[in-house]
Design a protein around this motif. Structure first.
Motif, PDB file in Angstrom:
ATOM      1  N   HIS A 306     -12.328  -7.725  12.431  1.00 25.99           N
ATOM      2  CA  HIS A 306     -12.742  -6.456  13.032  1.00 25.99           C
ATOM      3  C   HIS A 306     -12.925  -5.307  12.048  1.00 25.99           C
ATOM      4  CE1 HIS A 306     -11.922  -8.446  16.790  1.00 25.99           C
ATOM      5  NE2 HIS A 306     -10.636  -8.555  16.526  1.00 25.99           N
ATOM      6  N   SER A 307     -12.335  -5.386  10.848  1.00 32.87           N
ATOM      7  CA  SER A 307     -12.309  -4.190   9.986  1.00 32.87           C
ATOM      8  C   SER A 307     -13.445  -4.116   8.982  1.00 32.87           C
ATOM      9  CB  SER A 307     -10.967  -4.125   9.237  1.00 32.87           C
ATOM     10  OG  SER A 307     -10.948  -5.054   8.165  1.00 32.87           O
ATOM     11  N   GLY A 308     -14.100  -5.261   8.704  1.00 30.04           N
ATOM     12  CA  GLY A 308     -15.122  -5.269   7.654  1.00 30.04           C
ATOM     13  C   GLY A 308     -14.531  -5.103   6.264  1.00 30.04           C
ATOM     14  N   ALA A 309     -13.285  -5.457   6.084  1.00 23.24           N
ATOM     15  CA  ALA A 309     -12.598  -5.249   4.804  1.00 23.24           C
ATOM     16  C   ALA A 309     -13.188  -6.128   3.710  1.00 23.24           C
ATOM     17  CB  ALA A 309     -11.113  -5.539   4.959  1.00 23.24           C
ATOM     18  N   ARG A 310     -13.165  -5.605   2.490  1.00 25.66           N
ATOM     19  CA  ARG A 310     -13.543  -6.399   1.313  1.00 25.66           C
ATOM     20  C   ARG A 310     -12.319  -7.044   0.681  1.00 25.66           C
ATOM     21  NH1 ARG A 310     -16.646  -1.904  -2.004  1.00 25.66           N
ATOM     22  NH2 ARG A 310     -14.884  -0.747  -1.083  1.00 25.66           N
ATOM     23  N   THR A 311     -11.159  -6.406   0.837  1.00 20.03           N
ATOM     24  CA  THR A 311      -9.912  -6.986   0.326  1.00 20.03           C
ATOM     25  C   THR A 311      -8.814  -6.823   1.365  1.00 20.03           C
ATOM     26  OG1 THR A 311      -9.206  -4.925  -0.749  1.00 20.03           O
ATOM     27  CG2 THR A 311     -10.490  -6.475  -2.078  1.00 20.03           C
ATOM     28  N   VAL A 312      -7.980  -7.831   1.445  1.00 16.56           N
ATOM     29  CA  VAL A 312      -6.802  -7.797   2.320  1.00 16.56           C
ATOM     30  C   VAL A 312      -5.626  -8.309   1.496  1.00 16.56           C
ATOM     31  CG1 VAL A 312      -5.758  -8.535   4.491  1.00 16.56           C
ATOM     32  CG2 VAL A 312      -8.253  -8.342   4.321  1.00 16.56           C
ATOM     33  N   ASP A 313      -4.572  -7.529   1.432  1.00 17.51           N
ATOM     34  CA  ASP A 313      -3.395  -7.907   0.641  1.00 17.51           C
ATOM     35  C   ASP A 313      -2.180  -8.096   1.545  1.00 17.51           C
ATOM     36  OD1 ASP A 313      -4.428  -7.835  -2.076  1.00 17.51           O
ATOM     37  OD2 ASP A 313      -4.693  -5.681  -1.741  1.00 17.51           O
ATOM     38  N   VAL A 314      -1.518  -9.227   1.374  1.00 18.56           N
ATOM     39  CA  VAL A 314      -0.291  -9.532   2.103  1.00 18.56           C
ATOM     40  C   VAL A 314       0.857  -9.509   1.103  1.00 18.56           C
ATOM     41  CG1 VAL A 314       0.929 -11.206   3.540  1.00 18.56           C
ATOM     42  CG2 VAL A 314      -1.565 -10.989   3.719  1.00 18.56           C
ATOM     43  N   THR A 315       1.856  -8.693   1.384  1.00 16.71           N
ATOM     44  CA  THR A 315       3.015  -8.571   0.486  1.00 16.71           C
ATOM     45  C   THR A 315       4.285  -8.815   1.276  1.00 16.71           C
ATOM     46  OG1 THR A 315       1.849  -6.895  -0.818  1.00 16.71           O
ATOM     47  CG2 THR A 315       4.221  -7.076  -1.139  1.00 16.71           C
ATOM     48  N   LEU A 316       5.158  -9.616   0.695  1.00 20.38           N
ATOM     49  CA  LEU A 316       6.468  -9.882   1.271  1.00 20.38           C
ATOM     50  C   LEU A 316       7.490  -9.461   0.233  1.00 20.38           C
ATOM     51  CD1 LEU A 316       7.515 -11.182   3.921  1.00 20.38           C
ATOM     52  CD2 LEU A 316       7.684 -13.341   2.674  1.00 20.38           C
ATOM     53  N   ALA A 317       8.415  -8.584   0.620  1.00 21.21           N
ATOM     54  CA  ALA A 317       9.385  -8.062  -0.355  1.00 21.21           C
ATOM     55  C   ALA A 317      10.787  -8.066   0.239  1.00 21.21           C
ATOM     56  CB  ALA A 317       8.999  -6.644  -0.777  1.00 21.21           C
ATOM     57  N   ARG A 318      11.760  -8.351  -0.620  1.00 21.12           N
ATOM     58  CA  ARG A 318      13.159  -8.319  -0.180  1.00 21.12           C
ATOM     59  C   ARG A 318      13.563  -6.881   0.081  1.00 21.12           C
ATOM     60  NH1 ARG A 318      17.368 -11.381  -3.862  1.00 21.12           N
ATOM     61  NH2 ARG A 318      16.869  -9.679  -5.281  1.00 21.12           N
ATOM     62  N   SER A 319      14.296  -6.673   1.176  1.00 17.29           N
ATOM     63  CA  SER A 319      14.775  -5.344   1.538  1.00 17.29           C
ATOM     64  C   SER A 319      16.234  -5.481   1.950  1.00 17.29           C
ATOM     65  CB  SER A 319      13.935  -4.781   2.689  1.00 17.29           C
ATOM     66  OG  SER A 319      14.404  -3.506   3.085  1.00 17.29           O
ATOM     67  N   GLY A 320      17.154  -5.350   0.978  1.00 16.78           N
ATOM     68  CA  GLY A 320      18.554  -5.613   1.245  1.00 16.78           C
ATOM     69  C   GLY A 320      18.717  -7.077   1.629  1.00 16.78           C
ATOM     70  N   PRO A 321      19.447  -7.364   2.698  1.00 21.33           N
ATOM     71  CA  PRO A 321      19.569  -8.762   3.142  1.00 21.33           C
ATOM     72  C   PRO A 321      18.360  -9.225   3.949  1.00 21.33           C
ATOM     73  CG  PRO A 321      20.861  -7.334   4.555  1.00 21.33           C
ATOM     74  CD  PRO A 321      20.327  -6.452   3.460  1.00 21.33           C
ATOM     75  N   GLY A 322      17.454  -8.284   4.294  1.00 21.26           N
ATOM     76  CA  GLY A 322      16.277  -8.618   5.090  1.00 21.26           C
ATOM     77  C   GLY A 322      15.011  -8.656   4.261  1.00 21.26           C
ATOM     78  N   ALA A 323      13.892  -8.351   4.904  1.00 15.33           N
ATOM     79  CA  ALA A 323      12.601  -8.414   4.218  1.00 15.33           C
ATOM     80  C   ALA A 323      11.612  -7.456   4.870  1.00 15.33           C
ATOM     81  CB  ALA A 323      12.042  -9.838   4.270  1.00 15.33           C
ATOM     82  N   THR A 324      10.601  -7.092   4.081  1.00 19.93           N
ATOM     83  CA  THR A 324       9.519  -6.242   4.570  1.00 19.93           C
ATOM     84  C   THR A 324       8.191  -6.957   4.342  1.00 19.93           C
ATOM     85  OG1 THR A 324      10.730  -4.196   4.100  1.00 19.93           O
ATOM     86  CG2 THR A 324       8.347  -4.020   4.357  1.00 19.93           C
ATOM     87  N   LEU A 325       7.401  -7.050   5.393  1.00 25.32           N
ATOM     88  CA  LEU A 325       6.056  -7.603   5.324  1.00 25.32           C
ATOM     89  C   LEU A 325       5.063  -6.450   5.381  1.00 25.32           C
ATOM     90  CD1 LEU A 325       3.931  -9.999   5.723  1.00 25.32           C
ATOM     91  CD2 LEU A 325       4.189  -9.525   8.166  1.00 25.32           C
TER      92      LEU A 325
END
Length: 381
Positions: A306-325
């Motif tokens: 739907h967005s017409g994007a040229r680039t899409v980045d997926v990042t997964l990072a540790r956040s304390g004992p959890g995580a951030t997507l």
């Protein structure tokens, strides 16, 4: 049924709460066994799930070390009191299991057991398993069993709730299999489109090379080189479809490997560049990994469709004992408020529900013309 003592009520309440926290069948089985052993203060506990041949498809133990379990050998099959309980699903309480006529001996590495209690885990007429405990930690009456009638009653209550927990876990896994199958079908369709585009370009380029062979051999040679390049790309896409397009096996591969594979497939299937980066995230609880994967898939679908994007980045990072997507695209963006007022959701409601279901949060940042960032943060286990 008589009311168990206060301590028994507290113990069984703790056991039931522990069972309700898990959705994976294997985790539920382990929790049932550990809870039963703790509830009745037994040295050993086990739960056998029947196969279709009178034996056990799964056999989970508590109180036996990994080394002991490996040394014991194959699962119990067509003999012994354990297997017999799958046919005659009635509670068993024995002063000495070794003196029972059904006792068929143990492997050399098997721990020694005496007093024994076993109850069926059943859903109506269907036997889901049999729960066994041995060697109650208490003084034994002369020639008697350490397990009491009250123990049998308490274990029966636990087994009833274990049947519910096990049935729910099986339904959850079946639901997840259907979801994965649907996602696999969608990815297969995207790969099919990508391969079809390559083959269409290949056909046009081959036709141009044919027309140029006689009047412009040099240009025809260049066109044939392009044919070879397009053919190689199409072959790569087909290999991706055959080798990499498989169900998202979180239990086997984990979140990081599963996301990396799916991003790689989408990068090949779309004109947009799709990338994945992991910063220190390893294993998370199964429910968190499931939620993060589904939100990532929904966000990727929106960005690529739907967005017409040229680039899409997926990042997964540790956040304390959890995580951030974080899923970020450079597409057309949108006004989240206007989307809500118009009654369109772009999957945002389901993404928020998934985040909330595991105690996490979801943030959507977007404006027309500025791209979109979907960020989900989950706690650890």
């Amino acid at each position: 049924m008589t009311t168990p003592p206060r301590s028994g009520l507290t113990a069984i309440s703790t056991a039931l709460l522990a069972m309700s926290r898990h959705l994976e069948v294997r985790d539920v089985l382990k929790t049932i066994v550990a809870s039963a052993r703790d509830l009745l203060d037994a040295e050993y506990a086990a739960l056998g799930v029947p196969d279709d041949h009178g034996g056990f498809a799964q056999f989970v133990v508590d109180g036996v070390s990994d080394d002991q379990w490996k040394a014991i050998g194959p699962l119990p099959r067509q003999h012994g009191i354990l297997a017999s309980m799958l046919k005659d699903a009635t509670p068993q309480r024995l002063a000495d299991v070794r003196r029972d006529p059904r006792f068929g001996g143990w492997p050399a590495a098997h721990p020694d057991m005496s007093d024994f209690i076993g109850v069926p885990v059943a859903d109506g007429d269907e036997i889901l398993g049999a729960l066994f405990l041995a060697n109650k930690r208490c003084p034994k009456p002369e020639g008697g069993c350490g397990f009491t009638a009250e123990d049998e009653e308490l274990l029966g209550v636990l087994a009833q709730h274990a049947a519910i927990a096990l049935t729910n876990a099986r339904l959850y896994e079946r639901s997840r299999e259907l979801t994965i199958a649907g996602e696999r079908s969608r990815l297969a369709h995207e790969l099919h489109d990508a391969v079809a585009q390559k083959l269409f370009s290949l056909r046009l380029t081959a036709q141009a090379a044919t027309a140029l062979v006689d009047r412009d051999p040099a240009r025809a040679k260049g066109a044939l080189h392009e044919v070879a390049r397009l053919a190689a790309e199409a072959a790569d896409e087909l290999r991706a479809a055959v080798v990499e397009l498989r169900p998202a096996a979180l239990d086997e591969d984990g979140l990081v490997a599963t996301l990396r594979t799916q991003v790689k497939v989408l990068d090949r299937a779309h004109s947009a560049r799709v990338g994945f980066t992991n910063h220190g995230v390893r294993a998370l609880p199964a429910a968190q990994e499931e939620a993060l994967l589904r939100v990532a898939q929904e966000a990727l679908h929106n960005a690529l469709r739907h967005s017409g994007a040229r680039t899409v980045d997926v990042t997964l990072a540790r956040s304390g004992p959890g995580a951030t997507l974080r899923v970020t695209d450079d597409g057309c963006g949108f006004d989240p408020g206007a989307v809500r007022r118009a009654g369109r959701h772009l999957g945002l409601v389901s993404m928020r529900d998934r985040a909330g279901g595991v105690g996490g949060t979801l943030t959507v940042t977007s404006e027309p013309g500025t791209g979109t960032t979907i960020e989900m943060e989950v706690p650890g286990g």
